[in-house]
Design a protein around this motif. Structure first.
Motif, PDB file in Angstrom:
ATOM      1  N   ALA A 156       8.652  -9.360   9.505  1.00  0.00           N
ATOM      2  CA  ALA A 156       7.599  -9.302  10.517  1.00  0.00           C
ATOM      3  C   ALA A 156       7.835  -8.147  11.486  1.00  0.00           C
ATOM      4  O   ALA A 156       6.896  -7.408  11.835  1.00  0.00           O
ATOM      5  CB  ALA A 156       7.522 -10.622  11.279  1.00  0.00           C
ATOM      6  N   LEU A 157       9.088  -7.960  11.911  1.00  0.00           N
ATOM      7  CA  LEU A 157       9.388  -6.847  12.808  1.00  0.00           C
ATOM      8  C   LEU A 157       9.166  -5.507  12.104  1.00  0.00           C
ATOM      9  O   LEU A 157       8.632  -4.563  12.704  1.00  0.00           O
ATOM     10  CB  LEU A 157      10.831  -6.948  13.304  1.00  0.00           C
ATOM     11  N   GLY A 158       9.584  -5.422  10.845  1.00  0.00           N
ATOM     12  CA  GLY A 158       9.340  -4.198  10.086  1.00  0.00           C
ATOM     13  C   GLY A 158       7.864  -3.937   9.894  1.00  0.00           C
ATOM     14  O   GLY A 158       7.391  -2.796  10.047  1.00  0.00           O
ATOM     15  N   ALA A 159       7.107  -4.986   9.575  1.00  0.00           N
ATOM     16  CA  ALA A 159       5.666  -4.826   9.355  1.00  0.00           C
ATOM     17  C   ALA A 159       4.932  -4.476  10.648  1.00  0.00           C
ATOM     18  O   ALA A 159       3.919  -3.767  10.619  1.00  0.00           O
ATOM     19  CB  ALA A 159       5.091  -6.109   8.752  1.00  0.00           C
ATOM     20  N   LEU A 160       5.445  -4.952  11.782  1.00  0.00           N
ATOM     21  CA  LEU A 160       4.834  -4.579  13.064  1.00  0.00           C
ATOM     22  C   LEU A 160       4.917  -3.077  13.291  1.00  0.00           C
ATOM     23  O   LEU A 160       3.969  -2.452  13.786  1.00  0.00           O
ATOM     24  CB  LEU A 160       5.534  -5.322  14.204  1.00  0.00           C
ATOM     25  N   GLY A 161       6.067  -2.485  12.945  1.00  0.00           N
ATOM     26  CA  GLY A 161       6.196  -1.035  13.076  1.00  0.00           C
ATOM     27  C   GLY A 161       5.223  -0.295  12.182  1.00  0.00           C
ATOM     28  O   GLY A 161       4.586   0.683  12.602  1.00  0.00           O
ATOM     29  N   VAL A 162       5.088  -0.748  10.940  1.00  0.00           N
ATOM     30  CA  VAL A 162       4.169  -0.119   9.994  1.00  0.00           C
ATOM     31  C   VAL A 162       2.724  -0.241  10.477  1.00  0.00           C
ATOM     32  O   VAL A 162       1.952   0.722  10.455  1.00  0.00           O
ATOM     33  CB  VAL A 162       4.323  -0.758   8.602  1.00  0.00           C
ATOM     34  N   THR A 163       2.352  -1.435  10.920  1.00  0.00           N
ATOM     35  CA  THR A 163       0.954  -1.656  11.320  1.00  0.00           C
ATOM     36  C   THR A 163       0.632  -0.936  12.622  1.00  0.00           C
ATOM     37  O   THR A 163      -0.505  -0.509  12.849  1.00  0.00           O
ATOM     38  CB  THR A 163       0.669  -3.170  11.430  1.00  0.00           C
TER      39      THR A 163
ATOM     40  N   ASN B 288      -3.304  -4.870  12.448  1.00  0.00           N
ATOM     41  CA  ASN B 288      -3.401  -6.113  13.209  1.00  0.00           C
ATOM     42  C   ASN B 288      -1.994  -6.665  13.430  1.00  0.00           C
ATOM     43  O   ASN B 288      -1.360  -7.148  12.491  1.00  0.00           O
ATOM     44  CB  ASN B 288      -4.264  -7.122  12.450  1.00  0.00           C
ATOM     45  N   PRO B 289      -1.462  -6.622  14.662  1.00  0.00           N
ATOM     46  CA  PRO B 289      -0.096  -7.096  14.898  1.00  0.00           C
ATOM     47  C   PRO B 289       0.118  -8.568  14.561  1.00  0.00           C
ATOM     48  O   PRO B 289       1.162  -8.934  14.012  1.00  0.00           O
ATOM     49  CB  PRO B 289       0.107  -6.834  16.401  1.00  0.00           C
ATOM     50  N   VAL B 290      -0.852  -9.408  14.878  1.00  0.00           N
ATOM     51  CA  VAL B 290      -0.717 -10.833  14.544  1.00  0.00           C
ATOM     52  C   VAL B 290      -0.647 -11.006  13.030  1.00  0.00           C
ATOM     53  O   VAL B 290       0.146 -11.804  12.518  1.00  0.00           O
ATOM     54  CB  VAL B 290      -1.902 -11.632  15.131  1.00  0.00           C
ATOM     55  N   GLY B 291      -1.454 -10.246  12.323  1.00  0.00           N
ATOM     56  CA  GLY B 291      -1.435 -10.311  10.865  1.00  0.00           C
ATOM     57  C   GLY B 291      -0.109  -9.867  10.297  1.00  0.00           C
ATOM     58  O   GLY B 291       0.366 -10.417   9.299  1.00  0.00           O
ATOM     59  N   ALA B 292       0.535  -8.863  10.913  1.00  0.00           N
ATOM     60  CA  ALA B 292       1.830  -8.390  10.434  1.00  0.00           C
ATOM     61  C   ALA B 292       2.871  -9.495  10.522  1.00  0.00           C
ATOM     62  O   ALA B 292       3.704  -9.668   9.622  1.00  0.00           O
ATOM     63  CB  ALA B 292       2.271  -7.168  11.245  1.00  0.00           C
TER      64      ALA B 292
ATOM     65  N   LEU C 161      10.886  -1.538   1.688  1.00  0.00           N
ATOM     66  CA  LEU C 161       9.605  -0.924   2.011  1.00  0.00           C
ATOM     67  C   LEU C 161       8.446  -1.676   1.353  1.00  0.00           C
ATOM     68  O   LEU C 161       7.386  -1.844   1.968  1.00  0.00           O
ATOM     69  CB  LEU C 161       9.612   0.538   1.560  1.00  0.00           C
ATOM     70  N   LEU C 162       8.658  -2.146   0.119  1.00  0.00           N
ATOM     71  CA  LEU C 162       7.589  -2.861  -0.590  1.00  0.00           C
ATOM     72  C   LEU C 162       7.224  -4.172   0.093  1.00  0.00           C
ATOM     73  O   LEU C 162       6.042  -4.391   0.413  1.00  0.00           O
ATOM     74  CB  LEU C 162       7.988  -3.087  -2.050  1.00  0.00           C
ATOM     75  N   PRO C 163       8.181  -5.094   0.349  1.00  0.00           N
ATOM     76  CA  PRO C 163       7.778  -6.328   1.041  1.00  0.00           C
ATOM     77  C   PRO C 163       7.259  -6.089   2.453  1.00  0.00           C
ATOM     78  O   PRO C 163       6.396  -6.846   2.917  1.00  0.00           O
ATOM     79  CB  PRO C 163       9.063  -7.173   1.051  1.00  0.00           C
ATOM     80  N   ILE C 164       7.738  -5.055   3.142  1.00  0.00           N
ATOM     81  CA  ILE C 164       7.236  -4.773   4.482  1.00  0.00           C
ATOM     82  C   ILE C 164       5.770  -4.340   4.419  1.00  0.00           C
ATOM     83  O   ILE C 164       4.931  -4.823   5.198  1.00  0.00           O
ATOM     84  CB  ILE C 164       8.109  -3.687   5.161  1.00  0.00           C
ATOM     85  N   PHE C 165       5.444  -3.453   3.483  1.00  0.00           N
ATOM     86  CA  PHE C 165       4.045  -3.039   3.345  1.00  0.00           C
ATOM     87  C   PHE C 165       3.186  -4.198   2.848  1.00  0.00           C
ATOM     88  O   PHE C 165       2.025  -4.335   3.256  1.00  0.00           O
ATOM     89  CB  PHE C 165       3.932  -1.847   2.397  1.00  0.00           C
ATOM     90  N   ALA C 166       3.744  -5.014   1.969  1.00  0.00           N
ATOM     91  CA  ALA C 166       2.999  -6.191   1.514  1.00  0.00           C
ATOM     92  C   ALA C 166       2.688  -7.109   2.687  1.00  0.00           C
ATOM     93  O   ALA C 166       1.564  -7.620   2.811  1.00  0.00           O
ATOM     94  CB  ALA C 166       3.812  -6.937   0.449  1.00  0.00           C
ATOM     95  N   ALA C 167       3.664  -7.305   3.566  1.00  0.00           N
ATOM     96  CA  ALA C 167       3.447  -8.162   4.735  1.00  0.00           C
ATOM     97  C   ALA C 167       2.364  -7.581   5.640  1.00  0.00           C
ATOM     98  O   ALA C 167       1.482  -8.303   6.121  1.00  0.00           O
ATOM     99  CB  ALA C 167       4.762  -8.323   5.503  1.00  0.00           C
TER     100      ALA C 167
ATOM    101  N   ILE D  91      -2.620   3.164  15.076  1.00  0.00           N
ATOM    102  CA  ILE D  91      -2.787   4.175  16.120  1.00  0.00           C
ATOM    103  C   ILE D  91      -2.776   5.595  15.561  1.00  0.00           C
ATOM    104  O   ILE D  91      -3.629   6.422  15.903  1.00  0.00           O
ATOM    105  CB  ILE D  91      -1.698   4.007  17.192  1.00  0.00           C
ATOM    106  N   LEU D  92      -1.806   5.883  14.687  1.00  0.00           N
ATOM    107  CA  LEU D  92      -1.718   7.235  14.123  1.00  0.00           C
ATOM    108  C   LEU D  92      -2.485   7.377  12.816  1.00  0.00           C
ATOM    109  O   LEU D  92      -2.611   8.473  12.284  1.00  0.00           O
ATOM    110  CB  LEU D  92      -0.246   7.613  13.904  1.00  0.00           C
ATOM    111  N   ARG D  93      -2.929   6.270  12.248  1.00  0.00           N
ATOM    112  CA  ARG D  93      -3.846   6.232  11.116  1.00  0.00           C
ATOM    113  C   ARG D  93      -3.266   6.817   9.822  1.00  0.00           C
ATOM    114  O   ARG D  93      -3.932   7.571   9.119  1.00  0.00           O
ATOM    115  CB  ARG D  93      -5.160   6.936  11.476  1.00  0.00           C
ATOM    116  N   PHE D  94      -2.036   6.473   9.535  1.00  0.00           N
ATOM    117  CA  PHE D  94      -1.494   6.777   8.208  1.00  0.00           C
ATOM    118  C   PHE D  94      -0.387   5.784   7.890  1.00  0.00           C
ATOM    119  O   PHE D  94       0.214   5.183   8.787  1.00  0.00           O
ATOM    120  CB  PHE D  94      -0.997   8.219   8.114  1.00  0.00           C
ATOM    121  N   SER D  95      -0.131   5.595   6.600  1.00  0.00           N
ATOM    122  CA  SER D  95       0.916   4.686   6.139  1.00  0.00           C
ATOM    123  C   SER D  95       2.242   5.439   6.117  1.00  0.00           C
ATOM    124  O   SER D  95       2.404   6.396   5.354  1.00  0.00           O
ATOM    125  CB  SER D  95       0.577   4.157   4.735  1.00  0.00           C
TER     126      SER D  95
END
Length: 336
Positions: A27-34, A264-268, A250-256, A39-43
């Motif tokens: 969840a913490l990793g996915a929050l950073g990704v999301t 969406n932070p709540v979704g992450a 990286l895969l499970p974080i992006f999946a999350a 905001i910066l609009r790229f993965s």
């Protein structure tokens, strides 16, 4: 009744507690990704290796503190070193943004250009991590190892199944809750957080309102670096540190992030726990739990859907299903 309690303890010991700790880390990793995507609009494909280098820097500071004879009592010394690791990682990602991503922002490049640039940053960061700390496994989880010991638990309860609760597992969940609360407070109550949300919702309108885009970008990278370092250190404390493990995460974080809804932070947060519980439940051999629940039944196999070596396949399947049938995620984030 004792068999049901034994089954419950086995479930908590091997499924619920490990999945809860792992879910908090994802969840913490996915929050950073999301956050970067929103905001910066790229993965940002370099996020996993940002976690790795942030953890490696924290480990080096941990060793330095231990050499000085400093400790954190029953808590891991790494918590004392964590602010230094966050500061160094934030400086590194800001330098990376200045040297790589800023050029493409000025050129107003397409998002795919940023993605490919992040792949290059990923490989460079991975190499730096290996040069910095090597490729061997590192354990740095000093302090109290167990809050509940399996042997003591069996003696206290009289059950045949022992519950083991590691200090790092409790620490992971507690720190994750504090970090998530602090992030949401920052985004919803502070002027900088509101500026970041406005920039994410409508960049043009935010610029017309006088919001400094460079400041928003800097704050985004600093927060993403902090989240990545905290997630990486908690994962390393809970399991162990090896640079390649963070590349695999990286895969499970992006999946999350995608399951919950990118941006969406709540979704992450929700996606992190969904992916974690799915991976653990699918790869856990349920034979012991079934043996307690059905004493007269002796299953031939382990009642394991997939071996543990295929746990990342679970994340991949979840990712594909969500992209095919609900690309905006469960909480309706931005579509991929």
């Amino acid at each position: 009744m004792m068999d049901i309690l034994n089954a419950l303890v086995a479930f908590l010991n091997f499924v619920f507690i490990p999945a809860a700790a792992y879910g908090a880390q994802l969840a913490l990793g996915a929050l950073g990704v999301t956050l970067i995507y929103g905001i910066l609009r790229f993965s940002n494909f370099a996020h996993g290796d940002t976690m790795a280098i942030g953890t490696a820097i924290t480990i080096l500071f941990t060793w330095g503190l231990q050499m000085l004879g400093l400790s954190f009592g029953p808590l891991p010394t790494a918590l004392l070193a964590l602010p230094f690791g966050i500061a160094c990682t934030a400086a590194l990602v800001l330098l990376t943004d200045r040297g790589v991503y800023r050029f493409y922002r000025v050129q107003k490049a397409a998002p795919i250009i940023f993605v490919m640039a992040s792949v290059g940053v990923m490989f460079v960061t991975n190499g730096l991590t290996r040069l910095l700390i090597g490729v061997d496994e590192q354990r740095f989880d000093d302090g109290v190892r167990f809050i509940i010991n399996a042997r003591d638990f069996r003696e206290w309860t009289g059950l045949s199944e022992g519950l083991a609760l590691r200090g790092t597992q409790v620490l992971t969940v507690v720190i994750a809750v504090i970090v998530v609360w602090a992030l949401f407070w920052f985004l919803n109550r502070t002027k900088s957080g509101k500026a970041m949300r406005a920039y994410s919702d409508n960049e043009d309108l935010a610029l017309l309102s006088g919001i400094d885009p460079d400041r928003v970008v800097r704050m985004t990278w600093i927060i993403a670096a902090a989240l990545a370092t905290i997630a990486g250190v908690l994962y390393g404390l809970d399991k162990s540190f090896r640079p390649f493990n963070y590349f695999q995460m990286l895969l499970p974080i992006f999946a999350a992030a995608i399951v919950g809804g990118l941006g969406n932070p709540v979704g992450a947060i929700a996606g992190g726990f969904i992916v974690a519980f799915s991976e653990v439940a699918v790869t856990y051999p349920w034979r012991k739990v079934a043996g307690y629940l059905f004493p007269g039944w002796q299953p031939d196999g382990l009642l394991q859907l997939l071996g543990t070596e295929y746990k990342f396949a679970v994340s991949f399947v979840i990712l594909i299903v969500v992209l095919l049938f609900r690309p905006t995620g469960l909480f309706r984030g931005k579509s991929v």
